[in-house]
Design an enzyme around this catalytic site. Structure first.
Site, PDB file in Angstrom:
ATOM      1  N   ARG A  87       3.495  19.069   1.047  1.00 47.83           N
ATOM      2  CA  ARG A  87       4.382  20.442   0.687  1.00 47.83           C
ATOM      3  C   ARG A  87       3.817  20.275  -0.360  1.00 47.83           C
ATOM      4  NH1 ARG A  87       9.708  21.426   3.147  1.00 47.83           N
ATOM      5  NH2 ARG A  87       8.945  21.271   5.298  1.00 47.83           N
ATOM      6  N   ASP A 122      -0.264   4.336  -0.212  1.00 43.40           N
ATOM      7  CA  ASP A 122      -1.143   5.698   0.507  1.00 43.40           C
ATOM      8  C   ASP A 122       0.137   6.760   1.096  1.00 43.40           C
ATOM      9  OD1 ASP A 122      -3.114   4.504  -0.429  1.00 43.40           O
ATOM     10  OD2 ASP A 122      -4.046   4.170   1.542  1.00 43.40           O
ATOM     11  N   HIS A 123       0.874   6.526   1.995  1.00 47.37           N
ATOM     12  CA  HIS A 123       1.766   7.093   2.591  1.00 47.37           C
ATOM     13  C   HIS A 123       3.396   7.523   2.325  1.00 47.37           C
ATOM     14  CE1 HIS A 123      -1.224   6.551   5.578  1.00 47.37           C
ATOM     15  NE2 HIS A 123      -1.166   5.165   5.982  1.00 47.37           N
ATOM     16  N   GLY A 159       1.155  -1.519   4.607  1.00 53.32           N
ATOM     17  CA  GLY A 159       1.550  -0.254   3.711  1.00 53.32           C
ATOM     18  C   GLY A 159       2.269   0.629   5.070  1.00 53.32           C
ATOM     19  N   HIS A 160       1.888   1.161   6.066  1.00 52.78           N
ATOM     20  CA  HIS A 160       2.274   1.898   6.287  1.00 52.78           C
ATOM     21  C   HIS A 160       3.561   1.753   7.548  1.00 52.78           C
ATOM     22  CE1 HIS A 160       3.214   4.639  10.531  1.00 52.78           C
ATOM     23  NE2 HIS A 160       2.690   5.657   9.784  1.00 52.78           N
ATOM     24  N   ARG A 164      -6.604  12.375   1.259  1.00 53.05           N
ATOM     25  CA  ARG A 164      -5.921  13.207   1.339  1.00 53.05           C
ATOM     26  C   ARG A 164      -3.886  12.211   1.086  1.00 53.05           C
ATOM     27  NH1 ARG A 164      -7.406  10.218   7.541  1.00 53.05           N
ATOM     28  NH2 ARG A 164      -8.741  11.077   6.855  1.00 53.05           N
ATOM     29  N   GLU A 222      -8.758   0.691  -3.304  1.00 55.00           N
ATOM     30  CA  GLU A 222      -9.607   0.384  -2.164  1.00 55.00           C
ATOM     31  C   GLU A 222     -10.214   1.821  -1.881  1.00 55.00           C
ATOM     32  OE1 GLU A 222      -7.276   0.650   1.442  1.00 55.00           O
ATOM     33  OE2 GLU A 222      -6.030  -0.938   1.156  1.00 55.00           O
ATOM     34  N   HIS A 224      -5.569   3.876  -1.954  1.00 55.74           N
ATOM     35  CA  HIS A 224      -6.999   3.623  -1.200  1.00 55.74           C
ATOM     36  C   HIS A 224      -7.264   5.588  -1.721  1.00 55.74           C
ATOM     37  CE1 HIS A 224      -9.597   4.625   3.056  1.00 55.74           C
ATOM     38  NE2 HIS A 224     -10.338   4.896   1.189  1.00 55.74           N
ATOM     39  N   ARG A 273      -9.534   7.943  -0.572  1.00 56.12           N
ATOM     40  CA  ARG A 273     -10.328   8.292   0.245  1.00 56.12           C
ATOM     41  C   ARG A 273     -11.120   9.918  -0.367  1.00 56.12           C
ATOM     42  NH1 ARG A 273      -9.287   6.397   5.567  1.00 56.12           N
ATOM     43  NH2 ARG A 273     -10.835   8.023   6.171  1.00 56.12           N
ATOM     44  N   ASN A 308       1.135  -0.985  -0.049  1.00 55.90           N
ATOM     45  CA  ASN A 308      -0.212  -0.054   0.106  1.00 55.90           C
ATOM     46  C   ASN A 308       1.316   0.744   0.162  1.00 55.90           C
ATOM     47  OD1 ASN A 308      -1.473   2.759   0.719  1.00 55.90           O
ATOM     48  ND2 ASN A 308      -3.010   0.912   1.274  1.00 55.90           N
ATOM     49  N   THR A 339      -7.226   6.693  10.087  1.00 52.08           N
ATOM     50  CA  THR A 339      -6.818   5.156   8.730  1.00 52.08           C
ATOM     51  C   THR A 339      -8.733   3.898   9.415  1.00 52.08           C
ATOM     52  OG1 THR A 339      -5.522   3.306   8.403  1.00 52.08           O
ATOM     53  CG2 THR A 339      -6.083   3.831  11.040  1.00 52.08           C
ATOM     54  N   THR A 340      -7.707   3.759   8.471  1.00 50.88           N
ATOM     55  CA  THR A 340      -9.204   2.901   8.073  1.00 50.88           C
ATOM     56  C   THR A 340     -10.272   2.572   9.525  1.00 50.88           C
ATOM     57  OG1 THR A 340      -8.665   2.521   6.243  1.00 50.88           O
ATOM     58  CG2 THR A 340     -10.814   1.073   6.772  1.00 50.88           C
ATOM     59  N   HIS A 372      -3.906  -4.443   7.635  1.00 53.77           N
ATOM     60  CA  HIS A 372      -3.839  -3.271   8.657  1.00 53.77           C
ATOM     61  C   HIS A 372      -2.857  -3.947   9.538  1.00 53.77           C
ATOM     62  CE1 HIS A 372      -5.314   0.375  10.102  1.00 53.77           C
ATOM     63  NE2 HIS A 372      -5.467   0.465   8.771  1.00 53.77           N
ATOM     64  N   GLU A 426     -10.764  -9.424   2.693  1.00 58.92           N
ATOM     65  CA  GLU A 426      -9.813  -9.033   3.307  1.00 58.92           C
ATOM     66  C   GLU A 426     -10.339  -8.902   5.052  1.00 58.92           C
ATOM     67  OE1 GLU A 426      -7.189  -6.006   2.015  1.00 58.92           O
ATOM     68  OE2 GLU A 426      -6.951  -5.172   3.800  1.00 58.92           O
TER      69      GLU A 426
HETATM   70  N1  PXP Z   1      -5.589  -2.961   3.810  1.00 59.36           N
HETATM   71  C1  PXP Z   1      -6.743  -2.003   3.931  1.00 59.36           C
HETATM   72  C2  PXP Z   1      -7.988  -2.430   3.799  1.00 59.36           C
HETATM   73  C3  PXP Z   1      -6.471  -1.045   5.027  1.00 59.36           C
HETATM   74  O1  PXP Z   1      -7.619   0.130   4.576  1.00 59.36           O
HETATM   75  C4  PXP Z   1      -5.217  -0.635   5.004  1.00 59.36           C
HETATM   76  C5  PXP Z   1      -5.031   0.583   5.361  1.00 59.36           C
HETATM   77  O2  PXP Z   1      -5.472   1.961   4.720  1.00 59.36           O
HETATM   78  C6  PXP Z   1      -4.578  -1.613   4.853  1.00 59.36           C
HETATM   79  C7  PXP Z   1      -4.824  -3.190   4.211  1.00 59.36           C
HETATM   80  C8  PXP Z   1      -2.759  -1.246   5.070  1.00 59.36           C
HETATM   81  O3  PXP Z   1      -3.049  -0.913   6.579  1.00 59.36           O
HETATM   82  P1  PXP Z   1      -1.226  -0.390   6.920  1.00 59.36           P
HETATM   83  O4  PXP Z   1      -1.355   0.667   6.491  1.00 59.36           O
HETATM   84  O5  PXP Z   1      -1.881  -0.403   8.595  1.00 59.36           O
HETATM   85  O6  PXP Z   1      -0.473  -1.612   6.600  1.00 59.36           O
END
Ligand code: PXP
Length: 242
Positions: free
Chosen positions: A21, A12-13, A215-216, A52, A73, A46, A48, A10, A103-104, A193, A154
Site C-alpha cells: 500500500r 522481509d514479509h 521468515g515467510h 521489493r 542478506e 534481505h 534486495r 526474517n 524468493t531465493t 528457507h 547457511e
Molecule cells: N535464509 C535465507 C538465506 C533466505 O534467503 C531466506 C528467505 O529470504 C530465509 C532464510 C527465510 O526463508 P523463509 O522466508 O522461507 O522462512
C-alpha cells in the site's frame, strides 16, 4: 556435541505487506522488536536489489533500534557491499539473487563464483562483519566456503521443505552430512528457507546447526496466532527437537 540453537526471524514479509500500500504500516522494525520480545535471538532482513520488501531506510532503523544481532542478506554486488560496510551489521549472509525470482531459489554457487566472492568476503570480514554463505548442502560448496574463509554457511532447506517421503529423507541426510562436514572444518552451520512448524524438528535436531533463519511461515502464521504466538511456538518446537 549439541550446540545451542538460535532463532533468527526474517521480517522481509512484514515489509512486503507494508509496500503493498506504499505507506508505513505495518512497520518491519516494530515487528523486529516484537520478535525479540517473543524469543528471537536475531533479526534477518534481505535488502534486495529491487527493494521489493526491505528498503535502505529499514536497514538504518534496524541498526539503530535492535539490541540483538542483525543478519543482512545480500547479493555479492558492489552496491550491497557498500551498504553493508556503511551499516556494519553483525552478520552478512551472501545469497544468489535473480531479478525475476519470487524468493531465493537455490544456493549460492560458491565454487563457481569463487573469484567474484573472494574480495566481497574479504572486505566484509575486514570490517568485522561475520560472513555467511547461503549454499546447498554439498561438499563442493563447503570446500569453497573453507577456501573463501567464511566463518558461517547457511544450508538451504528449501528443497527439503518442498519434498516429501524418501526424497525429503534423502535431502535431510545431505543437510545432516553437510552440517557435520562444515563443523569439522571450523565453519558454523546455519539453516533456513521454507521451514514451518511441520518440518522444523528434523532440522533443529541436527546437533551442529547453530541457527535457523525463518521468515515467510512465521509472518503468515501471525495472521492466525499473532506474531508473538507464532514465534513462541516455533521456539518451543525447536527446543523440543533439540
Ligand atoms: N535464509 C535465507 C538465506 C533466505 O534467503 C531466506 C528467505 O529470504 C530465509 C532464510 C527465510 O526463508 P523463509 O522466508 O522461507 O522462512
Amino acid at each position: 556435541m549439541t550446540t545451542p540453537l538460535r532463532l533468527g526471524v526474517n521480517i522481509d514479509h512484514v515489509a512486503t505487506i507494508r509496500n503493498a500500500r506504499g505507506g508505513e504500516h505495518p512497520d518491519p522494525v516494530k515487528a523486529a522488536l516484537l520478535a525479540v520480545k517473543a524469543g528471537a535471538d536475531g533479526i534477518t532482513a534481505h535488502l534486495r536489489e529491487d527493494r521489493r520488501h526491505i528498503r535502505d531506510a529499514d536497514v538504518a532503523t534496524l541498526m539503530a533500534a535492535l539490541t540483538v544481532p542483525l543478519n543482512l542478506e545480500m547479493a555479492a554486488t558492489q552496491e550491497m557491499l557498500d551498504i553493508a560496510l556503511r551499516y556494519k551489521p553483525h552478520a552478512a549472509c551472501i545469497v544468489p539473487e535473480k531479478r525475476e525470482e519470487r524468493t531465493t531459489e537455490g544456493g549460492l554457487d560458491a565454487a563457481g563464483q569463487f573469484d567474484v566472492l573472494k574480495p566481497v568476503v574479504a572486505a566484509l570480514a575486514d570490517a568485522g562483519i561475520r560472513v555467511s554463505l547461503f549454499i546447498e548442502a554439498d561438499a563442493l560448496q563447503i570446500d569453497a566456503a573453507i577456501r573463501l574463509g567464511a566463518p558461517v554457511v547457511e544450508l538451504h532447506t528449501g528443497a527439503y521443505a518442498h519434498l516429501t517421503g524418501e526424497a525429503r529423507a534423502a535431502e535431510l541426510r545431505k543437510i545432516t552430512d553437510a552440517a557435520a562436514l562444515a563443523a569439522k572444518n571450523g565453519i558454523e552451520p546455519h539453516a533456513g528457507h521454507g521451514l514451518t512448524f511441520d518440518n522444523v524438528a528434523p532440522i533443529a535436531a541436527i546437533p551442529q546447526v547453530a541457527e535457523l533463519n525463518i521468515g515467510h511461515f512465521l509472518i503468515g502464521e501471525a495472521i492466525f496466532g499473532g506474531l508473538e504466538g507464532s514465534i513462541r511456538e516455533m521456539r518451543r518446537q525447536m527446543d523440543l527437537a533439540r
